[in-house]
Design an enzyme around this catalytic site. Structure first.
Site, PDB file in Angstrom:
ATOM      1  N   GLY A  51      41.917 -20.149  34.539  1.00 42.75           N
ATOM      2  CA  GLY A  51      41.186 -19.400  33.512  1.00 42.75           C
ATOM      3  C   GLY A  51      41.886 -18.161  33.001  1.00 42.75           C
ATOM      4  O   GLY A  51      41.223 -17.163  32.736  1.00 42.75           O
ATOM      5  N   ASP A  61      48.123 -16.814  51.395  1.00 45.94           N
ATOM      6  CA  ASP A  61      49.583 -16.961  51.521  1.00 45.94           C
ATOM      7  C   ASP A  61      50.274 -15.685  51.994  1.00 45.94           C
ATOM      8  O   ASP A  61      51.425 -15.732  52.420  1.00 45.94           O
ATOM      9  CB  ASP A  61      50.197 -17.355  50.163  1.00 45.94           C
ATOM     10  CG  ASP A  61      49.592 -18.626  49.595  1.00 45.94           C
ATOM     11  OD1 ASP A  61      49.068 -19.429  50.384  1.00 45.94           O
ATOM     12  OD2 ASP A  61      49.651 -18.812  48.366  1.00 45.94           O
TER      13      ASP A  61
END
Ligand code: F6P
Length: 359
Positions: free
Chosen positions: A74, A139
């Site tokens: 988005g 991550d």
């Protein structure tokens, strides 16, 4: 004062704890809080904008996911819009976001997201939006913060899986190759591999040579250790090679890294003659309850983000620089992505205890 919260990019355990902490910190100051659903979709009229208060965030701190939902497609500056011919064109809808935020009386936005969301936040800041950031990623690849919430939970899930793989690998004299997430960074593989006592760890920061990986497995075999556990980051790649990419991404989505474990297992079997199997731990790493560490960090980030709004620290994100939570400009955090330092003490300890990086 009316502020809004949004969560963007992949979810990470701890997001709800950030939301709860920010909402309570803001409402206890007498501010109003809105939740923009699914990244910026809510501000583009493609999803909802909901009121957030003590009642709506009750009992969510321990829950994985995000009550605001999220998306990695988005980006309002490059929003995929389907054309009459069926193709997608990237359209800049950022002005619509600004206009709608103004019409809703939003004085400031707290954007909770990873490097992609922070880069979008930086562009909105440059367009005059009053915005602060909360870094989020399993991550652990955002610079400027020692760690992000979600990482500890992902590592714990990976360690749990390695523990389980040990018994079946040993029973069958097999090599088990487990792929973990991390995109272009090897933090999850490194931390889980060392804590879970893997025999081989493969990370993008240290390209591997399969012959060296097999040497390690065969040396263990000779010592009577007829099984081996290989933990590979999804972004790991062989020396002189490239990271492996899964299929086609959807319009507006970044390339999906992964699928390396099955190839490595097959190659090990061919080279050593040892039976090998692989698994991809995948989205299990993003689910479940955040660990206590992640919950606390998330709560601290949520509270600090509201303080940053109060102090008008626009264009800045909160960060952990132990023992303190600080703020720093998005531009500083985005200057360089965080990667494993091949000379870090965790890598050196791994090598010192006999773990091979295949180099
Ligand atoms: O950035 C978080 C992460 O989980 C990466 O480790 C992984 O490569 C990617 O997101 C997966 O994204 P998706 O949820 O789109 O499959």
């Amino acid at each position: 004062m009316r502020i809004a919260l949004s969560t963007g990019g992949g979810d990470a355990p701890g997001l709800n704890a950030v939301i709860r902490s920010a909402v309570l910190s803001a409402t206890l100051r007498g501010w109003e809080v809105l939740g923009i659903c699914r990244g910026y979709y809510g501000l583009l009229g493609e999803d909802e904008v909901i009121p957030l208060n003590a009642e709506t965030v009750r009992g969510i701190a321990h829950m994985g996911g995000t009550i605001l939902r999220t998306t990695n497609r988005g980006n309002p500056f490059e929003f995929p819009v389907q054309q009459p011919d069926g193709q997608f064109a990237m359209v800049d809808r950022s002005d619509e976001v600004l206009r709608n935020a103004r019409n809703m009386g939003i004085d400031a936005l707290i954007s909770i997201g990873g490097d992609g969301s922070l880069a979008i936040a930086q562009r909105f800041y440059e367009k005059g939006m009053r915005i602060v950031g909360v870094p989020k990623t399993i991550d652990n690849d955002v610079s400027g913060t020692i760690t992000t919430f979600g990482f500890d939970t992902a590592v714990s899930t990976a360690i749990d899986a390695i523990d389980k793989l040990h018994t079946t690998a040993e029973s069958h004299d097999r090599v088990l190759v487990m792929e973990v997430m991390g995109r272009h960074a090897g933090f999850i593989a490194l931390h889980a591999g060392v804590a879970g006592t893997a025999d081989v760890i493969l990370i993008p920061e240290i390209p591997y040579d399969l012959a060296k990986v097999c040497e390690k497995i065969q040396a263990r075999d000779k010592r009577g250790r007829h099984f081996s556990i290989v933990v590979c980051a999804e972004g790991a790649y062989p020396q002189g090679g490239k990271e492996s990419i899964i299929g086609e991404s959807l319009p507006g989505q970044s390339r999906r890294v992964g699928g390396i474990a099955s190839r490595i297992a097959w190659e090990i079997e061919q080279m050593t003659g040892k039976e090998s199997r692989s698994l991809v731990l995948g989205h299990l790493q993003r689910g479940g309850m955040p660990t206590g560490y992640d919950r606390l960090l998330a709560a601290r980030f949520g509270g600090a983000a509201v303080e940053a709004v109060e102090q008008e620290k626009w264009g800045q994100m909160v960060a952990l620089q132990s023992p303190h939570i600080v703020t720093l400009p998005f531009s500083e955090a985005l200057a360089e992505p965080k990667r494993v330092d091949p000379n870090h003490d965790i890598v050196r300890t791994a090598r010192a205890t006999g773990i091979s990086f295949g180099d």
